[in-house]
Motif scaffolding. Structure first.
Motif, mmCIF file in Angstrom:
data_model
loop_
_atom_site.group_PDB
_atom_site.id
_atom_site.type_symbol
_atom_site.label_atom_id
_atom_site.label_comp_id
_atom_site.label_asym_id
_atom_site.label_seq_id
_atom_site.Cartn_x
_atom_site.Cartn_y
_atom_site.Cartn_z
ATOM 1 N N MET A 1 0.833 -1.215 0.000
ATOM 2 C CA MET A 1 0.000 0.000 0.000
ATOM 3 C C MET A 1 0.864 1.259 0.000
ATOM 4 O O MET A 1 0.498 2.264 -0.591
ATOM 5 C CB MET A 1 -0.959 0.001 1.186
ATOM 6 C CG MET A 1 -2.141 -0.921 0.990
ATOM 7 S SD MET A 1 -3.336 -0.737 2.326
ATOM 8 C CE MET A 1 -4.572 -1.926 1.817
ATOM 9 N N LEU A 2 2.015 1.192 0.655
ATOM 10 C CA LEU A 2 2.937 2.329 0.610
ATOM 11 C C LEU A 2 3.602 2.425 -0.767
ATOM 12 O O LEU A 2 3.797 3.527 -1.285
ATOM 13 C CB LEU A 2 3.987 2.225 1.722
ATOM 14 C CG LEU A 2 3.460 2.481 3.140
ATOM 15 C CD1 LEU A 2 4.544 2.221 4.166
ATOM 16 C CD2 LEU A 2 2.923 3.911 3.296
ATOM 17 N N ALA A 3 3.907 1.283 -1.363
ATOM 18 C CA ALA A 3 4.495 1.273 -2.710
ATOM 19 C C ALA A 3 3.537 1.925 -3.709
ATOM 20 O O ALA A 3 3.965 2.658 -4.614
ATOM 21 C CB ALA A 3 4.822 -0.153 -3.133
ATOM 22 N N GLU A 4 2.238 1.690 -3.529
ATOM 23 C CA GLU A 4 1.226 2.327 -4.393
ATOM 24 C C GLU A 4 1.280 3.843 -4.296
ATOM 25 O O GLU A 4 0.913 4.550 -5.227
ATOM 26 C CB GLU A 4 -0.179 1.848 -4.008
ATOM 27 C CG GLU A 4 -0.518 0.455 -4.497
ATOM 28 C CD GLU A 4 -1.802 -0.082 -3.875
ATOM 29 O OE1 GLU A 4 -2.642 0.731 -3.438
ATOM 30 O OE2 GLU A 4 -1.964 -1.322 -3.825
ATOM 31 N N LYS A 5 1.744 4.347 -3.163
ATOM 32 C CA LYS A 5 1.859 5.793 -2.943
ATOM 33 C C LYS A 5 3.252 6.303 -3.309
ATOM 34 O O LYS A 5 3.595 7.456 -3.043
ATOM 35 C CB LYS A 5 1.571 6.125 -1.477
ATOM 36 C CG LYS A 5 0.162 5.783 -1.026
ATOM 37 C CD LYS A 5 -0.853 6.737 -1.614
ATOM 38 C CE LYS A 5 -2.244 6.483 -1.032
ATOM 39 N NZ LYS A 5 -3.233 7.424 -1.587
ATOM 40 N N GLY A 6 4.080 5.416 -3.871
ATOM 41 C CA GLY A 6 5.422 5.827 -4.289
ATOM 42 C C GLY A 6 6.469 5.742 -3.198
ATOM 43 O O GLY A 6 7.572 6.274 -3.330
ATOM 44 N N ILE A 7 6.135 5.063 -2.087
ATOM 45 C CA ILE A 7 7.095 4.903 -0.992
ATOM 46 C C ILE A 7 7.542 3.442 -0.964
ATOM 47 O O ILE A 7 6.818 2.557 -0.496
ATOM 48 C CB ILE A 7 6.474 5.318 0.366
ATOM 49 C CG1 ILE A 7 6.028 6.784 0.311
ATOM 50 C CG2 ILE A 7 7.459 5.108 1.511
ATOM 51 C CD1 ILE A 7 5.136 7.220 1.452
ATOM 52 N N ASP A 8 8.721 3.182 -1.519
ATOM 53 C CA ASP A 8 9.237 1.811 -1.609
ATOM 54 C C ASP A 8 10.168 1.522 -0.444
ATOM 55 O O ASP A 8 11.172 2.208 -0.262
ATOM 56 C CB ASP A 8 9.976 1.620 -2.942
ATOM 57 C CG ASP A 8 9.013 1.678 -4.119
ATOM 58 O OD1 ASP A 8 8.021 0.931 -4.100
ATOM 59 O OD2 ASP A 8 9.242 2.489 -5.040
ATOM 60 N N LEU A 9 9.826 0.511 0.319
ATOM 61 C CA LEU A 9 10.612 0.166 1.509
ATOM 62 C C LEU A 9 11.552 -0.996 1.221
ATOM 63 O O LEU A 9 11.152 -1.996 0.632
ATOM 64 C CB LEU A 9 9.679 -0.192 2.667
ATOM 65 C CG LEU A 9 8.723 0.921 3.126
ATOM 66 C CD1 LEU A 9 7.724 0.369 4.137
ATOM 67 C CD2 LEU A 9 9.485 2.105 3.714
ATOM 68 N N SER A 10 12.803 -0.860 1.674
ATOM 69 C CA SER A 10 13.809 -1.899 1.488
ATOM 70 C C SER A 10 13.632 -2.985 2.560
ATOM 71 O O SER A 10 12.952 -2.759 3.576
ATOM 72 C CB SER A 10 15.207 -1.294 1.624
ATOM 73 O OG SER A 10 15.411 -0.881 2.973
ATOM 74 N N PRO A 11 14.263 -4.156 2.375
ATOM 75 C CA PRO A 11 14.215 -5.183 3.427
ATOM 76 C C PRO A 11 14.717 -4.652 4.772
ATOM 77 O O PRO A 11 14.174 -4.979 5.825
ATOM 78 C CB PRO A 11 15.135 -6.284 2.887
ATOM 79 C CG PRO A 11 15.066 -6.139 1.400
ATOM 80 C CD PRO A 11 14.942 -4.659 1.152
ATOM 81 N N LYS A 12 15.757 -3.813 4.737
ATOM 82 C CA LYS A 12 16.285 -3.235 5.987
ATOM 83 C C LYS A 12 15.222 -2.380 6.684
ATOM 84 O O LYS A 12 15.038 -2.459 7.908
ATOM 85 C CB LYS A 12 17.527 -2.382 5.687
ATOM 86 C CG LYS A 12 18.129 -1.770 6.955
ATOM 87 C CD LYS A 12 19.141 -0.680 6.675
ATOM 88 C CE LYS A 12 19.546 0.012 7.972
ATOM 89 N NZ LYS A 12 20.425 1.163 7.760
#
Length: 238
Positions: A9-20
């Motif tokens: 859901m954050l990726a849909e908003k353009g916020i891509d989270l790394s595994p870290k």
């Protein structure tokens, strides 16, 4: 909200989270629950709820304001670190200062920051009213934030004195935002602010209303504000 939904859901908003970063949120969750047994940090401890109502909700400010730069940010009355620590994990360049009136919460935040390996984080035990008079902090922040601390007429007096002229006050509110703004308009103007926009949305899954208020600091806050501790709450500027 499970961790996969949180990430997507954050990726849909353009916020891509790394595994870290995902590991940091996971560690944050476990530390929050662990310390909550010793002190009252939050009533929300179920994992799906923490990810939705604390982590995702905190980061939602970034849907309407750009945190992708090394901003100097102050979080007033952050409690267990919301919204600034979830934002700091998502946007590591942020320089975060948290002020809170309870020293035991500051102790938790210092431990949390160390365990998560967060840099450029400062935690200060103080009342917002006295903190706002301190020349080292008054009108020194590009962004000041608060989530669920007080109604707008009171909150403006705690936060706007810390915002530098040209900076922004971001207030995170629930469904009372409209009423609070009507009553709080005078305080915002008196303290040097100007309402730029109000962004309303529904929190996913549970569909409760959220409002992000973006207030620009147009002129310096008059010297008499903030007034002494307790006064803004007892006799708000209305």
């Amino acid at each position: 909200m499970n961790t996969d939904q949180f990430k997507s859901m954050l990726a849909e908003k353009g916020i891509d989270l790394s595994p870290k970063q995902m590991e940091q949120y996971e560690k944050y969750y476990h530390l929050l629950v662990e310390w909550n047994e010793k002190m009252n940090l939050t009533a929300i401890t179920e994992k799906p709820e923490v990810y939705l109502k604390h982590f995702y909700d905190s980061i939602s400010a970034a849907f309407y304001f750009d945190f992708n730069k090394p901003l100097n940010l102050c979080d007033v009355g952050a409690g267990a670190g919301f919204p600034s620590i979830p934002l700091k994990i998502a946007f590591p360049e942020l320089r975060v200062t948290i002020v809170d009136s309870l020293n035991k919460r500051i102790t938790f935040l210092e431990h949390l920051s160390k365990e998560l390996g967060l840099e450029n984080t400062t935690f200060i035990h103080d009342r917002a009213e006295t903190f706002g008079k301190n020349p080292a902090h008054r009108e020194k922040y590009q962004v000041v934030m608060a989530r669920a601390v007080a109604r707008m007429s009171v909150l403006s007096e705690l936060c706007l004195p810390l915002v530098q002229v040209g900076g922004t006050f971001v207030a995170m509110k629930g469904n009372q935002a409209g009423e609070e703004l009507q009553v709080g308009e005078k305080a915002i103007k008196v303290l040097g602010g100007d309402l730029e926009s109000v962004h309303s949305f529904k929190l996913p899954v549970e569909e409760s209303e959220r409002n992000i208020l973006i207030i620009n600091k147009k002129k310096p806050t008059p010297k008499q504000y903030p007034r002494k501790p307790g006064t803004p709450n007892k006799t708000p500027i209305e």
